[in-house]
Motif scaffolding. Structure first.
Motif, PDB file in Angstrom:
ATOM      1  N   LEU A 239      51.395  66.317  68.034  1.00  0.00           N
ATOM      2  CA  LEU A 239      52.801  66.696  68.167  1.00  0.00           C
ATOM      3  C   LEU A 239      53.272  67.435  66.913  1.00  0.00           C
ATOM      4  CD1 LEU A 239      54.253  63.346  69.592  1.00  0.00           C
ATOM      5  CD2 LEU A 239      53.771  65.441  70.893  1.00  0.00           C
TER       6      LEU A 239
ATOM      7  N   LEU B 170      60.519  68.092  65.316  1.00  0.00           N
ATOM      8  CA  LEU B 170      60.811  68.101  66.743  1.00  0.00           C
ATOM      9  C   LEU B 170      61.927  69.081  67.090  1.00  0.00           C
ATOM     10  CD1 LEU B 170      60.705  64.286  67.678  1.00  0.00           C
ATOM     11  CD2 LEU B 170      58.828  65.955  67.624  1.00  0.00           C
TER      12      LEU B 170
ATOM     13  N   ASP C 121      62.732  66.291  72.870  1.00  0.00           N
ATOM     14  CA  ASP C 121      61.997  65.047  73.067  1.00  0.00           C
ATOM     15  C   ASP C 121      60.516  65.344  73.253  1.00  0.00           C
ATOM     16  OD1 ASP C 121      64.261  63.520  72.851  1.00  0.00           O
ATOM     17  OD2 ASP C 121      64.546  63.278  75.004  1.00  0.00           O
ATOM     18  N   ALA C 122      59.663  64.517  72.657  1.00  0.00           N
ATOM     19  CA  ALA C 122      58.218  64.685  72.758  1.00  0.00           C
ATOM     20  C   ALA C 122      57.634  63.474  73.466  1.00  0.00           C
ATOM     21  CB  ALA C 122      57.604  64.842  71.373  1.00  0.00           C
TER      22      ALA C 122
ATOM     23  N   PHE D 113      57.517  62.226  61.054  1.00  0.00           N
ATOM     24  CA  PHE D 113      58.200  63.189  61.909  1.00  0.00           C
ATOM     25  C   PHE D 113      59.647  63.390  61.452  1.00  0.00           C
ATOM     26  CE2 PHE D 113      54.783  61.652  64.566  1.00  0.00           C
ATOM     27  CZ  PHE D 113      54.353  62.779  65.235  1.00  0.00           C
TER      28      PHE D 113
ATOM     29  N   ASN E 218      62.958  64.103  63.189  1.00  0.00           N
ATOM     30  CA  ASN E 218      63.358  63.985  64.587  1.00  0.00           C
ATOM     31  C   ASN E 218      64.400  65.010  65.031  1.00  0.00           C
ATOM     32  OD1 ASN E 218      62.380  61.133  63.707  1.00  0.00           O
ATOM     33  ND2 ASN E 218      62.326  61.092  65.942  1.00  0.00           N
TER      34      ASN E 218
ATOM     35  N   TYR F   3      66.045  63.996  68.222  1.00  0.00           N
ATOM     36  CA  TYR F   3      65.210  63.814  69.414  1.00  0.00           C
ATOM     37  C   TYR F   3      64.337  62.567  69.270  1.00  0.00           C
ATOM     38  CZ  TYR F   3      66.691  68.598  70.231  1.00  0.00           C
ATOM     39  OH  TYR F   3      67.450  69.735  70.417  1.00  0.00           O
TER      40      TYR F   3
ATOM     41  N   ILE G 180      60.508  60.463  70.179  1.00  0.00           N
ATOM     42  CA  ILE G 180      59.106  60.469  70.547  1.00  0.00           C
ATOM     43  C   ILE G 180      58.900  59.327  71.537  1.00  0.00           C
ATOM     44  CG2 ILE G 180      56.739  60.158  69.743  1.00  0.00           C
ATOM     45  CD1 ILE G 180      57.743  61.201  66.999  1.00  0.00           C
TER      46      ILE G 180
END
Length: 221
Positions: A24, A28, A31-32, A51, A53, A56, A58
């Motif tokens: 990933l 971001l 959304d992942a 990450f 975010n 968003y 994960i």
């Protein structure tokens, strides 16, 4: 924005959950999702960290079409947890955690805004500290946690929510539900059970918590 599929037979984007998480983008833009498309046993620790975010989430989840089965996470020896969540805004949904080796946690989420949903933790005597641990602004929903000598569910921080879940511990000197300096948490429609000792303890600093429509059952303490 991102949807990566995991299948052990190699027919997905990745054959392990950790490989999909690592693939990933760390920054971001939506959304992942990492979607596990089989019900195999994954002998790995899944660590989520590093990450940005940007508002968003994960999401690590089983295929939504699975009804009566789910992938199993069984970490190898010397792991910390099946899911070690060191990043905010992470969802773990519809998986079984069944460790075959000793480890401290089933799921450890030390960052805020974790969401544990429709998860089964079958710790037996393998888990030493807690079946699930969450920190501030996190949630456990529609889940089942069963451990032997560890704490079932440990809450830290504040503004956590726990609902529609069963937490079972089977040890005279441990607790099924443990609030450790945890304040302003909301727990509703939960079943907490320890046939040998305490069902629950609210440690010092665990103020302004609300427990409603729930059953807490213990031996004679």
């Amino acid at each position: 924005a991102t949807d990566l599929n995991v299948k052990q037979d190699g027919s997905g984007d990745h054959a392990t959950i950790q490989a999909a998480v690592n693939a990933l983008s760390t920054n971001l833009t939506g959304d992942a999702c990492v979607v596990i498309r089989d019900t195999q046993t994954y002998t790995e620790q899944v660590t989520v960290q590093g990450f940005t975010n940007n508002g968003y989430r994960i999401k690590i989840m089983a295929d939504p079409s699975f009804v009566s089965s789910a992938p199993v996470i069984s970490p190898p020896a010397l792991s910390t947890a099946a899911f070690l969540i060191l990043n905010s805004s992470v969802t773990v949904q519809k998986v079984f955690v069944a460790p075959g080796s000793a480890l401290p946690y089933g799921i450890k989420a030390s960052s805020a805004y974790a969401a544990i949903s429709d998860v089964v933790v079958l710790g037996g005597g393998s888990i030493g500290s807690a079946g699930v641990m969450i920190s501030s602004d996190s949630s456990v929903t529609a889940s089942s946690i069963t451990v032997q000598s560890a704490v079932g569910l440990r809450l830290e921080g504040s503004r956590n929510t726990v609902s529609l879940s069963t937490i079972t511990n089977n040890h005279a000197s441990s607790y099924a539900l443990y609030l450790d300096g945890a304040s302003s948490n909301t727990l509703s429609r939960i079943f907490v059970f320890n046939p040998l000792g305490y069902a629950s303890i609210l440690n010092a600093g665990s103020d302004f918590n609300a427990i409603s429509q729930s059953t807490l059952t213990n031996n004679d303490n």
